[in-house]
Design an enzyme around this catalytic site. Structure first.
Site, PDB file in Angstrom:
ATOM      1  N   ASP A  32      31.866 -34.915 -20.071  1.00 30.73           N
ATOM      2  CA  ASP A  32      31.446 -35.852 -21.112  1.00 30.73           C
ATOM      3  C   ASP A  32      31.326 -35.188 -22.482  1.00 30.73           C
ATOM      4  OD1 ASP A  32      31.399 -37.832 -19.251  1.00 30.73           O
ATOM      5  OD2 ASP A  32      29.233 -38.186 -19.304  1.00 30.73           O
ATOM      6  N   LYS A  60      26.469 -38.826  -5.186  1.00 33.34           N
ATOM      7  CA  LYS A  60      25.053 -38.956  -4.854  1.00 33.34           C
ATOM      8  C   LYS A  60      24.216 -38.487  -6.035  1.00 33.34           C
ATOM      9  CE  LYS A  60      25.261 -40.561  -0.673  1.00 33.34           C
ATOM     10  NZ  LYS A  60      24.736 -41.882  -0.331  1.00 33.34           N
ATOM     11  N   SER A  84      25.765 -33.896  -6.031  1.00 29.44           N
ATOM     12  CA  SER A  84      24.484 -33.777  -6.733  1.00 29.44           C
ATOM     13  C   SER A  84      24.532 -32.813  -7.920  1.00 29.44           C
ATOM     14  CB  SER A  84      23.351 -33.453  -5.760  1.00 29.44           C
ATOM     15  OG  SER A  84      23.386 -32.146  -5.286  1.00 29.44           O
TER      16      SER A  84
END
Length: 429
Positions: free
Chosen positions: A324, A338, A313
């Site tokens: 990224d 998740k 999470s």
């Protein structure tokens, strides 16, 4: 865990097995006063799902017909209403959208003290198999010291089968008074083993840090155990202190971090990222909210993040954002996977409701809930290596005898050398 600032919960940290004192939380009840009757409670739950649930088709269920069905019944007690609410929510086939009776709801509530009573594991329910699984044990808790690992399947609690059991029922069986014991029957890699664990009062310190002398130079090592309300403050202090020690790079260790508060992950991401998107939450209407860096990064020095299957999470939000945006190299193994966001609210009679209202994507658009985050450099550890590093020989953790940390040092060495060369060349020009 309840996200008290933004009133959101991350699906991966579905239930922390502890008894937690009550503060204010969640989204307040509907404006009108309720008479607290069983049918009104059922209708309140139905209305919340109708307004907020992430899937506008309600799992291809006629949600209006569901309301008529359950309001047409007669109820003589709250207990009967609770049973019907659970039946109603099961139609959504979402283990994270769940009703909690007053006792169960107390297990979800967060206190600012950071003190927990329990065994120290975060559990979830596998969406496909419905099996109860361990997301991760919290470091230095009874479950951690007993050897519980991420992805362990909980087959029995004190001899009672968990088949068909939801996370709320499991919590009721596992929690208890400090000093008492609970026996978990665990399945791991096809083998079954019993763990008898003594419950305790747990004080969680989310950040631990130190400077490390290594072949790559003087490095800052920061271990983040959990994204609690005070994690950001502790992370800021760690970075500022390590900066005064002139470290040349950082290793951020998110291994076994089950997640926590959404706003905490965003707050910490901003300490490392000067610009760029951090995370996007997507509701049933499309993109709901995008969190971005605010130009206030505390350092731009080379960075490696350690992740594994216990990183879930909020850990996946942070590591995904750093990856990224090409701010850090990820080393380790694929994360838990998740990425659901929940709203948690109290109901009029002291019970509570958690509703999945969104999912979150990394800056590049990856749906974490489907796959998790893949590391840039994969370094696997066997179960035996994990047990040695995290339990039997803790002094080897975050040293060159820790294979994942050793790889992080190697990667940082190359990055620091490259950055130094670039700086020297720029100065010559």
């Amino acid at each position: 865990m309840v996200i008290t600032k933004s009133k959101l919960v991350l699906g991966a940290t579905a239930v922390t097995l502890s008894t937690i004192a009550v503060t204010s939380l969640g989204i307040h009840s509907r404006g009108q006063a309720l008479n607290n009757s069983p049918k009104e409670l059922i209708d309140e739950v139905w209305q919340v799902v109708q307004r907020q649930y992430v899937d506008g088709t309600f799992n291809q269920v006629d949600w209006q017909a569901v309301r008529k069905e359950y309001l047409s019944k007669s109820y003589s007690s709250k207990k009967e209403a609770y049973k019907s609410i659970r039946e109603m929510l099961k139609k959504l086939d979402d283990p994270y959208t769940r009703f909690m009776d007053p006792d169960e709801f107390k297990n979800m509530q967060v206190d600012t003290s950071g003190e927990l009573t329990g065994i120290g594991i975060t559990i979830s329910q596998d969406e496909k198999t419905k099996q109860l699984v361990v997301i991760a044990p919290i470091e230095d808790t009874p479950a951690f010291k007993a050897g519980i690992l991420s992805k362990d399947e909980i087959l029995k609690i004190d001899g009672k089968s968990t088949q068909g059991m939801d996370t709320n029922q499991a919590v009721s069986l596992i929690r208890g008074t400090a000093g008492t014991k609970v026996k978990l029957t665990i399945r791991r890699s096809g083998q079954t083993k019993d763990f008898e664990i003594t419950r305790a009062r747990i004080e969680i310190h989310p950040v631990k840090y130190s400077q490390k002398t290594s072949p790559a130079g003087n490095l800052g090592y920061i271990r983040l155990n959990q994204f609690s309300a005070n994690a950001g403050k502790e992370m800021q202090q760690a970075i500022k202190d390590l900066e005064t020690k002139k470290v040349v790079g950082y290793v951020l260790d998110l291994r076994g971090n089950p997640g926590g508060l959404l706003f905490s992950s965003v707050e910490i991401a901003r300490m490392w990222l000067d610009k760029g998107t951090i995370v996007s939450t997507i509701d049933r209407q499309g993109e709901q909210e995008r969190e971005v860096a605010n130009g206030r990064a505390l350092t731009d020095k080379p960075m490696v993040v350690l992740v594994d299957k216990g990183s879930a999470s909020a850990s996946e939000i942070l590591s995904g954002a750093l990856q990224d945006n090409k701010r850090a190299t990820l080393v380790g193994t694929q994360t838990f996977g998740k990425g659901l966001v929940q709203s948690v609210r109290p109901l009029e009679d002291g019970s509570g409701l958690a509703v999945t209202i969104a999912k979150y994507h990394t800056p590049s658009g990856k749906d974490i809930n489907k796959h998790g985050i893949d590391p840039d450099i994969k370094v696997e550890l066997t179960d035996a290596q994990k047990q040695d590093l995290w339990l039997r020989e803790r002094d080897k953790l975050a040293t060159l005898e820790d294979p994942q940390f050793a790889k992080a040092v190697e990667v940082l060495g190359k990055q620091i050398t490259a950055k130094g060369t670039t700086t020297t060349s720029a100065e010559k020009n």
